[in-house]
Scaffold this active site. Structure first.
Site, short mmCIF file in Angstrom:
data_model
loop_
_atom_site.label_atom_id
_atom_site.label_comp_id
_atom_site.label_asym_id
_atom_site.label_seq_id
_atom_site.Cartn_x
_atom_site.Cartn_y
_atom_site.Cartn_z
N GLU A 46 34.34 3.97 -56.71
CA GLU A 46 35.47 3.28 -55.91
C GLU A 46 34.84 3.75 -54.37
O GLU A 46 34.57 5.00 -54.06
CB GLU A 46 36.76 4.15 -56.27
CG GLU A 46 37.87 3.63 -55.15
CD GLU A 46 39.09 4.62 -55.49
OE1 GLU A 46 38.96 5.72 -55.49
OE2 GLU A 46 40.17 4.00 -55.36
N ASN A 109 41.66 -2.45 -51.70
CA ASN A 109 40.71 -1.55 -52.52
C ASN A 109 40.06 -2.30 -53.75
O ASN A 109 40.62 -2.49 -54.72
CB ASN A 109 41.50 -0.29 -53.15
CG ASN A 109 40.34 0.81 -53.60
OD1 ASN A 109 39.37 0.60 -53.58
ND2 ASN A 109 41.07 2.14 -53.60
N LYS A 126 42.41 -3.46 -56.56
CA LYS A 126 43.23 -2.20 -57.25
C LYS A 126 44.79 -2.63 -57.22
O LYS A 126 45.30 -2.93 -56.14
CB LYS A 126 43.07 -0.99 -56.60
CG LYS A 126 43.60 0.21 -57.19
CD LYS A 126 43.00 1.42 -56.24
CE LYS A 126 43.39 2.82 -56.81
NZ LYS A 126 42.63 3.88 -56.31
N GLU A 145 46.87 5.72 -49.73
CA GLU A 145 46.37 4.30 -50.41
C GLU A 145 47.45 3.36 -50.11
O GLU A 145 47.23 2.37 -49.99
CB GLU A 145 46.08 4.61 -51.57
CG GLU A 145 44.72 5.35 -51.71
CD GLU A 145 44.01 5.04 -53.19
OE1 GLU A 145 43.88 3.82 -53.49
OE2 GLU A 145 43.84 5.89 -53.97
N CYS A 171 40.14 3.56 -60.35
CA CYS A 171 40.60 4.92 -60.23
C CYS A 171 41.84 5.06 -60.81
O CYS A 171 42.01 5.16 -61.95
CB CYS A 171 40.46 5.35 -58.71
SG CYS A 171 40.93 6.95 -58.62
N ASN A 196 37.70 8.22 -57.05
CA ASN A 196 38.02 9.56 -56.22
C ASN A 196 39.14 10.31 -56.38
O ASN A 196 40.23 9.73 -56.05
CB ASN A 196 37.96 8.90 -54.70
CG ASN A 196 36.82 8.20 -54.04
OD1 ASN A 196 35.96 8.97 -53.40
ND2 ASN A 196 36.30 7.12 -54.18
N1 CDT Z 1 41.72 7.06 -55.79
C1 CDT Z 1 42.67 7.29 -56.54
O1 CDT Z 1 43.30 6.57 -57.07
N2 CDT Z 1 42.77 8.54 -57.02
C2 CDT Z 1 44.01 9.02 -57.71
C3 CDT Z 1 44.63 10.28 -57.30
C4 CDT Z 1 46.05 10.54 -57.73
S1 CDT Z 1 46.81 11.65 -56.91
C5 CDT Z 1 47.57 10.83 -55.60
C6 CDT Z 1 43.45 9.06 -59.26
O2 CDT Z 1 44.46 8.66 -60.05
O3 CDT Z 1 42.41 9.68 -59.46
#
Ligand code: CDT
Length: 310
Positions: A46, A109, A126, A145, A171, A196
């Site tokens: 991502e 995204n 996304k 985000e 993600c 990420n």
């Molecule tokens: N980038 C991304 O979607 N990261 C989320 C972090 C969750 S906490 C705000 C994930 O689900 O891994």
């Protein structure tokens, strides 16, 4: 036998001041290793072209938009497309997309699927955007985000590639069963996703120790319950002072992880994936047409009265 040899191109941290050209060079190095290891397809994480910028609160549109791409390929990313085509590799790339829609500019995204001839085959934006909209200064870092991105408007598609049916998500999408099921209902055989994921989750620090487990749990369940390969690829390590999980992995339709990254840096994991293994599950335990009962999936809202005797 229908097979795709897939490479998961995990990335270590990208610094805020690292140029696009420098990052693209890192991606090209991984493409070349993938060619040497007989890959057909390479999956990048991502937002693979920049640092994970939603960790900072920003208000200036120009500062925010500097992390986005208004064309793909653009000047800095064209070398990646050229090298992939030269090597005969398909790839999946996550990036921040600026899209003109009528009179408005949208921010997504996004991930794209590009075939070995350099043609754009598929695009996903996304849908499950995590985090928050407003600045929360009490956090050690932000997860904005919901502030910087619009919710994706392309649904969960599935595309023909390399003799199989390939889908994408990004993600946080991987934590939601609907993500895989919508693709599963379209017969998906390989789901490509980048992530990420900070180790520390400020609203619920009690989850921190389970971050790797939850990553594995969500992707393995998605793979097994939908009889599909899942390729999950991290951007990881300590990025601008924030630790992100690694453990990029390739998961079979059995739910078993068949390859996993061992480092928190740039690392290519490879597996030769037999797509016909999906059929073994799609025609038995998870034969949706025979065993799913969507007509009975009702929400019962009137549960206020006394329960009937057992
Ligand atoms: N980038 C991304 O979607 N990261 C989320 C972090 C969750 S906490 C705000 C994930 O689900 O891994």
């Amino acid at each position: 036998m229908r097979t795709i040899t897939v490479g998961g191109a995990q990335l270590g941290p990208i610094a805020r001041d690292e140029s696009r050209a420098a990052v693209v060079m890192r991606l090209i190095v991984m493409l070349r290793e993938a060619r040497a290891r007989d890959c057909d397809l390479v999956v990048f994480p991502e937002l693979a072209l920049t640092t994970f910028f939603p960790r900072w609160f920003m208000t200036l549109p120009a500062e925010i938009d500097a992390f986005f791409e208004s064309e793909m390929p653009g000047r800095d990313t064209k070398p990646l497309f050229d090298e992939a085509r030269r090597l005969g590799l398909a790839f999946c790339l996550g990036y921040a997309e600026l899209a003109e829609e009528g009179a408005t500019t949208k921010h997504y995204n996004t991930s794209i699927l590009v075939d070995a001839a350099g043609r754009l085959v598929g695009k996903y934006r996304k849908i499950h955007l995590p985090g928050h909209v407003e600045h929360e200064p009490a956090r050690p870092f932000q997860h904005l985000e919901k502030r910087y991105f619009d919710v994706g408007n392309l649904g969960f598609g599935v595309w023909r590639l390399l003799g199989g049916l390939v889908g994408m998500c990004i993600c946080n999408d991987r934590r939601w069963p609907e993500t895989y099921r919508v693709m599963g209902l379209q017969g998906v055989e390989m789901v490509l996703l980048g992530y990420n994921t900070p180790v520390h989750h400020p609203p619920a620090p009690e989850h921190d120790l389970l971050a790797n487990f939850h990553n594995r749990l969500a992707m393995q369940a998605g793979a097994y319950q939908n009889a599909t390969w899942v390729v999950g690829v991290a951007k990881c390590g300590r990025e601008e002072g924030v630790d992100q999980i690694g453990q990029s992995q390739i998961i079979a339709p059995s739910g078993e992880t068949v390859a996993m990254a061992a480092t928190l840096g740039d690392e290519l994991i490879v597996a030769r994936c037999d797509l016909d293994l999906c059929r073994s599950y799609k025609t038995t335990v998870f034969d949706f047409a025979r065993h799913r009962r969507p007509e009975h999936y009702r929400l019962i809202v009137d549960r206020t009265g006394p329960l009937p005797p057992a």
